[in-house]
Motif scaffolding. Structure first.
Motif, short mmCIF file in Angstrom:
data_model
loop_
_atom_site.label_atom_id
_atom_site.label_comp_id
_atom_site.label_asym_id
_atom_site.label_seq_id
_atom_site.Cartn_x
_atom_site.Cartn_y
_atom_site.Cartn_z
N GLU A 10 1.07 -5.09 2.13
CA GLU A 10 0.11 -5.02 1.03
C GLU A 10 0.37 -3.76 0.20
O GLU A 10 0.86 -2.76 0.70
N ARG A 11 0.00 -3.83 -1.07
CA ARG A 11 0.28 -2.75 -2.01
C ARG A 11 -1.00 -2.18 -2.60
O ARG A 11 -2.01 -2.85 -2.68
N ILE A 12 -0.86 -0.94 -3.06
CA ILE A 12 -1.91 -0.26 -3.82
C ILE A 12 -1.24 0.22 -5.10
O ILE A 12 -0.17 0.82 -5.07
N THR A 13 -1.86 -0.04 -6.24
CA THR A 13 -1.31 0.38 -7.53
C THR A 13 -2.14 1.54 -8.06
O THR A 13 -3.36 1.49 -8.07
N ILE A 14 -1.43 2.59 -8.50
CA ILE A 14 -2.07 3.76 -9.10
C ILE A 14 -1.59 3.84 -10.54
O ILE A 14 -0.39 3.96 -10.79
N GLY A 15 -2.52 3.78 -11.47
CA GLY A 15 -2.15 3.77 -12.88
C GLY A 15 -1.35 2.51 -13.17
O GLY A 15 -1.53 1.47 -12.56
N ASP A 16 -0.43 2.62 -14.12
CA ASP A 16 0.39 1.47 -14.49
C ASP A 16 1.74 1.47 -13.81
O ASP A 16 2.41 0.44 -13.74
N ASP A 17 2.18 2.64 -13.29
CA ASP A 17 3.57 2.79 -12.88
C ASP A 17 3.81 3.12 -11.41
O ASP A 17 4.96 3.15 -10.99
N VAL A 18 2.79 3.42 -10.64
CA VAL A 18 2.99 3.86 -9.26
C VAL A 18 2.43 2.81 -8.31
O VAL A 18 1.28 2.39 -8.43
N GLN A 19 3.28 2.41 -7.35
CA GLN A 19 2.83 1.47 -6.32
C GLN A 19 3.12 2.05 -4.95
O GLN A 19 4.18 2.64 -4.73
N ILE A 20 2.17 1.86 -4.05
CA ILE A 20 2.31 2.26 -2.66
C ILE A 20 2.27 1.00 -1.83
O ILE A 20 1.38 0.17 -2.00
N VAL A 21 3.24 0.85 -0.93
CA VAL A 21 3.27 -0.33 -0.07
C VAL A 21 3.26 0.13 1.39
O VAL A 21 3.92 1.10 1.74
N ILE A 22 2.48 -0.55 2.20
CA ILE A 22 2.44 -0.26 3.63
C ILE A 22 3.64 -0.97 4.25
O ILE A 22 3.75 -2.19 4.16
N THR A 23 4.56 -0.21 4.85
CA THR A 23 5.77 -0.80 5.38
C THR A 23 5.73 -1.02 6.89
O THR A 23 6.39 -1.91 7.41
N ARG A 24 4.95 -0.18 7.60
CA ARG A 24 4.90 -0.33 9.05
C ARG A 24 3.67 0.38 9.61
O ARG A 24 3.28 1.43 9.12
N VAL A 25 3.07 -0.22 10.62
CA VAL A 25 1.99 0.41 11.36
C VAL A 25 2.37 0.32 12.83
O VAL A 25 2.59 -0.77 13.35
N ALA A 26 2.49 1.47 13.49
CA ALA A 26 2.87 1.50 14.90
C ALA A 26 2.07 2.59 15.60
O ALA A 26 2.21 3.77 15.26
N GLY A 27 1.25 2.21 16.55
CA GLY A 27 0.43 3.20 17.23
C GLY A 27 -0.49 3.88 16.25
O GLY A 27 -1.19 3.24 15.48
N GLY A 28 -0.48 5.19 16.23
CA GLY A 28 -1.31 5.95 15.31
C GLY A 28 -0.58 6.38 14.06
O GLY A 28 -1.00 7.30 13.37
#
Length: 68
Positions: A10-28
């Motif tokens: 899943e992604r989070i968009t900040i403004g028009d040009d920045v995207q953050i994507v969750i690539t992995r969740v392991a433990g903490g």
């Protein structure tokens, strides 16, 4: 502060040009990817004081100390 729950891929968009994507969740630990234009500075908070120093040699020695 906005707090969001996201799943891998899943992604989070900040403004028009920045995207953050969750690539992995392991433990903490959560790994993210950041897609931003070249002119947008993206850096870890703990490195901010090192970036403010003017000497590239000081910057490299600080990074080497953190790696060791």
């Amino acid at each position: 502060m906005l707090v969001l729950s996201r799943k891998v891929g899943e992604r989070i968009t900040i403004g028009d040009d920045v995207q953050i994507v969750i690539t992995r969740v392991a433990g903490g630990r959560v790994t993210i990817g950041i897609d931003a234009p070249k002119q947008v500075a993206v850096r870890r908070n703990e490195l901010a004081p090192l970036v403010l120093e003017t000497s590239p040699a000081k910057l490299m020695s600080g990074l080497e100390a953190q790696i060791a």
